[in-house]
Design a protein around this motif. Structure first.
Motif, PDB file in Angstrom:
ATOM      1  N   SER A 168       0.823  -1.199   0.000  1.00  0.00           N
ATOM      2  CA  SER A 168       0.000   0.000   0.000  1.00  0.00           C
ATOM      3  C   SER A 168       0.861   1.255   0.000  1.00  0.00           C
ATOM      4  CB  SER A 168      -0.929   0.014   1.219  1.00  0.00           C
ATOM      5  OG  SER A 168      -1.554   1.269   1.355  1.00  0.00           O
ATOM      6  N   GLY A 169       0.716   2.064  -1.033  1.00  0.00           N
ATOM      7  CA  GLY A 169       1.411   3.338  -1.060  1.00  0.00           C
ATOM      8  C   GLY A 169       0.874   4.297  -0.011  1.00  0.00           C
ATOM      9  N   ILE A 170      -0.419   4.197   0.285  1.00  0.00           N
ATOM     10  CA  ILE A 170      -1.022   5.067   1.302  1.00  0.00           C
ATOM     11  C   ILE A 170      -0.445   4.754   2.672  1.00  0.00           C
ATOM     12  CG2 ILE A 170      -3.181   5.461   2.576  1.00  0.00           C
ATOM     13  CD1 ILE A 170      -4.635   5.444  -0.108  1.00  0.00           C
ATOM     14  N   VAL A 171      -0.341   3.458   2.992  1.00  0.00           N
ATOM     15  CA  VAL A 171       0.237   3.070   4.282  1.00  0.00           C
ATOM     16  C   VAL A 171       1.690   3.516   4.360  1.00  0.00           C
ATOM     17  CG1 VAL A 171       0.912   1.122   5.725  1.00  0.00           C
ATOM     18  CG2 VAL A 171      -1.338   1.152   4.650  1.00  0.00           C
ATOM     19  N   THR A 172       2.427   3.319   3.271  1.00  0.00           N
ATOM     20  CA  THR A 172       3.836   3.713   3.254  1.00  0.00           C
ATOM     21  C   THR A 172       3.993   5.211   3.481  1.00  0.00           C
ATOM     22  OG1 THR A 172       4.390   1.891   1.759  1.00  0.00           O
ATOM     23  CG2 THR A 172       5.940   3.733   1.879  1.00  0.00           C
TER      24      THR A 172
END
Length: 679
Positions: A168-172
């Protein structure tokens, strides 16, 4: 709960729909806040007993206050779309947020609480085990969003039902977001192994051995929030306590629980919890080390119970009109020995002796004239001859009085410490100038721990249903015992890292520490995967592990975006100023970390260069100069570690302290040194 998952849609249409849904949730939440305030007014007019009305009023006011004080922010961060074939939630969709939001208590929720059972799939479901989830959606919010729907800037869908798996780019981006201000909650980014710990049952005591950046502190705080949600009445009765290592650390974590909707939880240092007196004295290091040693528990027990003795006591004669009721000296001694064998708290033992002596007198009265009235019993319990014998055999005791005698009288200390402490250790304990009385004693921080031990021997303290203990590796055996007394009928979440143990008495292994904490069977769960500290920083810090006297697995990090710069120099202050200037060109907080003795000079150098710098207590500072001794638990986007050799040489466990310093960086690390590096 929303309608079943719609047909595929493009990103803009999806964002438009989710923003509109967030507006609906915001209106419902505002109505919840207003409704809670109205319930307080209505509750004040309730027809009930005074006690019931007071309890109801307190509950309503607390609920209204918690809703009003919830920090502004997005109302949801995820969504679960369940497959039509799922037996429990077939075809349903749920938005997941920090708080349950509903338009009416009887209506399905618009947003489900992250702690609700259905939300677990948001953290645990995966391509290999979708747990009935067809699509997991994550929402990206603009940094610092205050809950305006326009702050919803992106979304990601994972089609778990098709076996789709993605990073997940959002989590990263959320994990790597700049660290300015207090610690944030991680409800949106909890990882599966963290979730297992967060949702452990109330009765379970858990020890988390967490490498730097693995989120162990956040796990402990989120477990507290989970227990408050899952067992509200039990926790309300027994209480929940968060113990941190210092006030700066507590200020750093203070906003996490309120952001999750939980207010009123006691957050304190151990010294706050046990303090019977202000700390006005100091101990040399050898003295403090002995006072914190586990053997002191037995020394104190001996000193206290040395006061109990029936030796030389004569018969007890209690006048009662024309009669005298008697208990022989032999019987008195037998009662004292009997109670001593039961090992009750000291104050309880004294009252047991009193009760059993009264019982012997009562038996004599009953044989002669039948049962006397209750008033007779109450009078005999306090009659002077009996109280005098009780004071002689089992005198009242104050912790301060017992400790002052022990530390001020070499003979008393020798008797209590015989076979436990050697002559040098006894000499270290003795006050060089004993005070005139315990009332004028200047108590040290270590003395307060000993006073708490004595207080616990005299009368058990009230406990908590659950205690979260952070930086537990630094607790001494005697400090652990103070916590154990407060968790005798509750459970613990123990958080720490043996590699970060910096006190002279820091734990070398969790088995011994957990035994002192009264939870020898607690599961020890390692967290070794870091999400915040970059791999390049973790790799540098791991080079110190071979110099330490603890066996911990090397940490690893999933972050490859960090930067490490080593700056050898002949002008340490000047190079530090240069490093800080360059760091200020980037986003985020800057921490200048150095040996305590070097802090003043570095602060002066920065001020002379026109760079304002605050101390660790200012959590929103752009630049902070922090002594190495106070940096534990804190984190900064950019760390300038100044003269590592000085940090390593400043104390007995200097390698551990340096390990802490290096791992405070969550994006970039500069190492400024004029001397050879110790790693």
């Amino acid at each position: 709960m929303t309608s079943p998952r719609p047909a595929p849609e493009d990103m803009e249409a999806a964002l438009h729909g989710e923003r509109a849904y967030h507006d609906t949730c915001a209106a419902a939440f505002a109505a919840m806040v207003d409704g809670a305030a109205e319930q307080v007014v209505t509750g004040e007019d309730v027809s009930a007993s005074g006690a019931d009305a007071e309890v109801l009023g307190y509950q309503l006011r607390s609920r209204a206050k918690a809703l009003r004080e919830l920090p502004e922010g997005p109302l949801f961060f995820g969504r679960l779309d369940f497959a039509a074939t799922d037996p429990g939630h077939g075809g349903q969709s749920y938005h997941v947020g920090r708080l349950r939001i509903t338009e009416d208590p009887a209506a399905p929720p618009l947003v489900v609480d992250w702690r609700a059972p259905v939300s677990r799939a948001f953290y645990q479901a995966g391509a290999c085990d979708p747990q009935g989830v067809a699509v997991r959606r994550r929402f990206g919010w603009a940094p610092g969003s205050r809950g305006d729907s326009a702050g919803l800037t992106g979304l990601e869908d994972e089609h778990l039902g098709r076996g789709e798996s993605r990073v997940s780019g959002i989590v990263t981006r959320e994990i790597e977001r700049p660290r300015v201000g207090p610690m944030r909650d991680i409800a949106a980014t909890i990882q599966p192994d963290q979730d297992d710990l967060v949702r452990a049952g109330l009765a379970a005591s858990v020890c988390v051995q967490g490498a730097p950046g693995t989120g162990k502190t956040a796990v402990g705080l989120h477990r507290a929030a989970y227990l408050l949600y899952t067992h509200p009445k039990r926790i309300q009765r027994s209480g929940l306590l968060i113990l941190g290592p210092n006030r700066t650390f507590l200020a750093y974590i203070a906003e996490v629980l309120p952001s999750l909707g939980e207010n009123g939880v006691r957050q304190a240092t151990l010294l706050d919890e046990i303090a019977r007196h202000p700390v006005t004295g100091t101990d040399p290091a050898p003295t403090a080390t002995v006072k914190h040693d586990a053997r002191m528990a037995e020394v104190l027990r001996r000193a206290l119970y040395a006061r109990v003795s029936a030796e030389g006591v004569t018969d007890l004669a209690v006048p009662d009109g024309s009669y005298r009721w008697r208990v022989t000296a032999a019987e008195l001694a037998a009662v004292v020995e009997e109670v001593l064998a039961e090992q009750p708290p000291y104050a309880t033992g004294r009252e047991r002796v009193r009760t059993r002596l009264v019982r012997r007198l009562l038996e004599q009265v009953e044989r002669r004239a039948g049962p006397p009235p209750n008033a007779w019993v109450r009078r005999i319990e306090r009659v002077r001859p009996l109280t005098a014998r009780l004071d002689a055999m089992w005198p009242k005791a104050r912790p301060e009085e017992v400790l002052a005698e022990l530390l001020g009288d070499g003979e008393a200390l020798a008797r209590a410490a015989d076979g436990l402490l050697d002559p040098a250790e006894q000499a270290a304990l003795l006050w060089p100038r004993p005070p005139r009385s315990y009332r004028s004693a200047r108590w040290s921080a270590a003395d307060l721990v000993l006073l708490d031990e004595l207080s616990g021997l005299i009368e058990h303290p009230e406990g908590y249903g659950h205690i979260v203990v952070d930086e537990a590796q630094d607790l001494s055996p005697m400090e652990c015992r103070a916590i154990a007394r407060r968790a005798a009928f509750g459970s613990l979440t123990v958080l720490g890292d043996l590699a970060q143990g910096t006190t002279p008495w820091a734990a070398r292994g969790w088995d011994v520490q957990l035994r002192h904490l009264g939870k020898p069977d607690a599961a020890v769960v390692p967290l070794t995967t870091g999400f915040r500290v970059p791999a390049v920083v973790v790799g540098l810090a791991n080079r110190l592990l071979d110099r330490m006297d603890v066996a911990v697995p090397a940490a690893r990090s999933l972050r490859t975006d960090g930067e490490l710069t080593v700056r050898p120099t002949g002008d340490v202050p000047g190079t530090t100023v240069t490093a800080v200037r360059e760091a200020l060109a980037r986003e985020g907080s800057v921490g200048v970390l150095a040996a305590d003795a070097d802090v003043a000079a570095l602060r002066h150098a920065l001020a002379a260069a026109g760079i304002p710098a605050d101390g660790p207590e200012d959590l929103g500072a752009r630049v902070a100069v922090v002594p190495a001794s106070l940096v534990k638990g804190l984190e900064y986007d950019h760390v300038v570690a100044v003269e590592p050799a000085a940090v390593a040489e400043a104390e007995e466990r200097g390698a551990h302290r340096l390990y802490v310093v290096l791992t405070r960086a969550v994006s970039r690390l500069d190492v400024v040194h004029g001397r050879p590096l110790p790693f």
